[in-house]
Design an enzyme around this catalytic site. Structure first.
Site, PDB file in Angstrom:
ATOM      1  N   HIS A 167      99.572  -6.506  12.609  1.00 10.96           N
ATOM      2  CA  HIS A 167      99.810  -5.837  13.890  1.00 10.96           C
ATOM      3  C   HIS A 167      99.268  -6.673  15.051  1.00 10.96           C
ATOM      4  O   HIS A 167      98.068  -6.655  15.318  1.00 10.96           O
ATOM      5  CB  HIS A 167      99.142  -4.461  13.893  1.00 10.96           C
ATOM      6  CG  HIS A 167      99.851  -3.473  13.037  1.00 10.96           C
ATOM      7  ND1 HIS A 167     100.852  -2.641  13.510  1.00 10.96           N
ATOM      8  CD2 HIS A 167      99.748  -3.208  11.717  1.00 10.96           C
ATOM      9  CE1 HIS A 167     101.305  -1.894  12.520  1.00 10.96           C
ATOM     10  NE2 HIS A 167     100.652  -2.218  11.422  1.00 10.96           N
TER      11      HIS A 167
ATOM     12  N   CYS B  86     105.222  -5.311  10.936  1.00 15.74           N
ATOM     13  CA  CYS B  86     104.857  -4.517   9.774  1.00 15.74           C
ATOM     14  C   CYS B  86     106.106  -3.890   9.138  1.00 15.74           C
ATOM     15  O   CYS B  86     106.907  -4.596   8.548  1.00 15.74           O
ATOM     16  CB  CYS B  86     103.788  -3.480  10.151  1.00 15.74           C
ATOM     17  SG  CYS B  86     103.029  -2.755   8.699  1.00 15.74           S
TER      18      CYS B  86
ATOM     19  N   GLU C 150      99.549  -6.082  18.069  1.00  9.77           N
ATOM     20  CA  GLU C 150      99.254  -5.227  19.224  1.00  9.77           C
ATOM     21  C   GLU C 150      97.842  -4.658  19.228  1.00  9.77           C
ATOM     22  O   GLU C 150      97.382  -4.166  20.251  1.00  9.77           O
ATOM     23  CB  GLU C 150     100.287  -4.080  19.306  1.00  9.77           C
ATOM     24  CG  GLU C 150     100.238  -3.045  18.185  1.00  9.77           C
ATOM     25  CD  GLU C 150     101.020  -3.429  16.926  1.00  9.77           C
ATOM     26  OE1 GLU C 150     101.138  -4.643  16.654  1.00  9.77           O
ATOM     27  OE2 GLU C 150     101.477  -2.532  16.206  1.00  9.77           O
TER      28      GLU C 150
END
Ligand code: XMP
Length: 539
Positions: free
Chosen positions: A166, A78, A168
């Protein structure tokens, strides 16, 4: 020890990068961008995190990647991806529309090592106001979404990768695969970091740090401080003294029960009753942050008083874990400040103790895994988290003995009810707790706990006493009494959480029992808010 460095530009989800890497048994460290650590041969790769800032702002967080980019594998996420574009010959513009939420990622370069094994089309989670309009020099696109052409890119001839989404977060369905490709294949980590290896390293570090000094530890009966205590005990034995403070805000019978449960664990535990002091300092105080600060200060003062009785006590150990740190970090730390968690406020200067926090980098389920590896009994390991400020932050408004009594009784009924509601063998009942439809499931509770009862199946539960009175009727008499809210959430780390779809028959019986038995309560509500936007505790 081989490791990946995560450079934190302040995103609320930076710590999830760490968590995903640890799930791959890869050790990693998170460092704020303005304290870039020394690079040594143990560092296998670097991840640049997201950020609430825009790379186009003059004061946007910056790092110096000279001598690093091209030499070490880098993954920009990002803001990290935009940072690489902005600084290496690309350009970043404001998006016409801010892009938040789900998107479908289409892989355009299936040969890219970062996307090895990733489906041609998969869901990703976007959260950005800027967009990468042109790529850095020598880069090519490896994946796109309908709205974001440069959703992922790599720089040719060097191990530099970047993703606009993202990987994660839970909502990026193949995010773990992408992080595994980066950490294991591109960085070449061996993935052999386990709870057992954490224990060995932590013991060696504790011994090196404290030597023959005496250490005192604040025990709370919770998983974190218990695991910290057993770990420290293993490292330094009788040089550890544990103090369990009765802050007057504990749940029903908790002080006695917790002292009892530590009896056969070989720990040297002192019970310190400071309840009068806590309650008098809190008298008339309603503002949540003020209450938290008072409780934090009194914990420290109580420890200090007891520490002075222990000769050569030089260290105060705490069971602080990663979410405590991140949620209290403040703007320089770098995630935005949400609440002051009681155990991360630091120590007053006049106090002669340094802090040692062996679990500071771990998430709750990792702490549980370490606890199991240390042989701690399941009864302690599977306890719900309970905040340091205790019932003090579950009584909205000022705290009084009278209110504590009401809350303790209501809480006891709720928690006992959860413990007595059997789920054994009923898989569909367990799944139903997350609510209908996978869309709502943000995370499952700790998969390492077997769900025998409702209590085991959920992350955390408690009752909140509201400063709200309402009219009711009991035995033909008008009542005008307090309201309590029941809170029960599913989470994996406390960072995000969803309310539990408790069975109606259970809610009905708990509500009945509370209203019939707890004097002063005539109404029970159930909290159906997720985190975010709410938090788990109400204050
Ligand atoms: P929130 O309310 O921020 O809580 O969603 C996240 C998790 O942290 C616990 N919590 C605390 N734990 N000291 C602690 O040790 C604190 O001051 C504190 N405040 C909240 C909360 O119970 C939940 O598990």
């Amino acid at each position: 020890m081989e490791k990946i460095l995560i450079i934190d530009f302040g995103s609320q989800v930076t710590q999830l990068i760490g968590r995903r890497l640890r799930e791959l048994n890869v050790y990693c460290e998170i460092h704020p961008f303005n304290k870039f650590p020394q690079l040594d041969s143990d560092v296998k790769g670097i991840i640049l995190s997201g950020s609430p800032c825009s790379v186009r702002d003059e004061n946007a967080p910056k790092v110096n990647l000279a001598g690093i980019k091209g030499r070490y594998p880098i993954l920009g996420i990002c803001y990290g991806a935009q940072y690489l574009a902005q600084n290496y010959g690309g350009c970043v513009n404001a998006s016409i529309a801010r892009e938040y939420g789900r998107a479908m990622l289409e892989v355009t370069d299936a040969e890219s090592p970062l996307l090895k094994g990733v489906s041609r089309s998969s869901q990703v989670w976007m959260s950005h106001g800027d967009t990468i309009a042109c790529l850095p020099l020598g880069a090519h696109v490896i994946a796109s979404t309908a709205d974001v052409e440069n959703a992922a890119y790599s720089i040719d001839g060097e191990p530099t990768y970047a993703v606009q989404f993202h990987p994660e977060v839970f909502h990026t369905s193949e995010g773990s695969r992408i992080l595994a490709n980066f950490a294991l294949d591109i960085c070449g980590c061996s993935g052999d970091w386990t709870p057992a290896s954490f224990i060995d390293t932590a013991i060696a570090e504790i011994r090196a740090k404290v030597g023959d000094d005496k250490v005192i530890l604040g025990l709370s009966g919770g998983v974190d401080s218990t695991v910290a205590g057993v770990l420290l005990n293993k490292a330094i034995g009788h040089n550890l003294s544990c103090i369990f403070v009765n802050n007057g805000l504990l749940r029903k019978n908790e002080f006695e029960d917790v002292l009892e449960s530590y009896k056969d664990m070989g720990l040297n535990v002192i019970g310190a009753d400071a309840s009068a002091e806590f309650l008098s300092a809190l008298s008339g105080v309603s503002e949540p942050e003020k209450k938290r600060k008072i409780i934090g200060r009194l914990f420290v003062e109580t420890f200090d008083r007891y520490a002075r009785r222990i000769e050569n006590a030089r260290w105060l150990a705490q069971g602080t874990i990663y979410p405590d740190v991140i949620e209290s970090a403040g703007i320089n730390g770098t995630a935005s400040k949400i609440k002051s968690h009681h155990n991360v406020g630091g120590l007053p200067e006049e106090m002669n103790l340094s802090i040692i926090e062996p679990l500071r980098s771990l998430f709750k389920d990792e702490v549980r895994r370490v606890g199991r590896a240390l042989g701690i009994k399941d009864e302690l390991i599977s306890r719900h988290p309970f905040p340091g400020p205790s019932l003090g932050i579950r009584i909205l408004g000022d705290v009084t003995e009278e209110k504590l009594k009401v809350l303790r009784e209501a809480d006891d009924i709720f928690i006992r009810g959860l413990r007595n509601y059997s789920l054994d063998g009923n898989k569909s009942a367990i799944e139903a707790l997350a609510g209908p439809g996978a869309e709502r499931v943000m995370s499952a509770s700790d998969p390492t706990i077997e769900a025998h009862t409702l209590y085991d199946a959920i992350w955390q539960a408690g009752v909140i006493l509201l400063p709200v009175k309402s009219v009711g009727v009991m035995g033909d008499e008008r009542t005008y009494e307090s309201t309590v809210a029941l809170r029960a959430v599913i989470s994996t780390d406390g960072m995000t959480a969803d309310w539990v779809h408790l069975p109606y028959d259970f809610l009905a019986s708990v509500s009945n029992e509370i209203i019939n038995r707890v004097r002063g309560v005539n109404r029970v509500c159930y909290d159906v808010s997720s985190k975010p936007p709410a938090t788990i505790e109400w204050e």
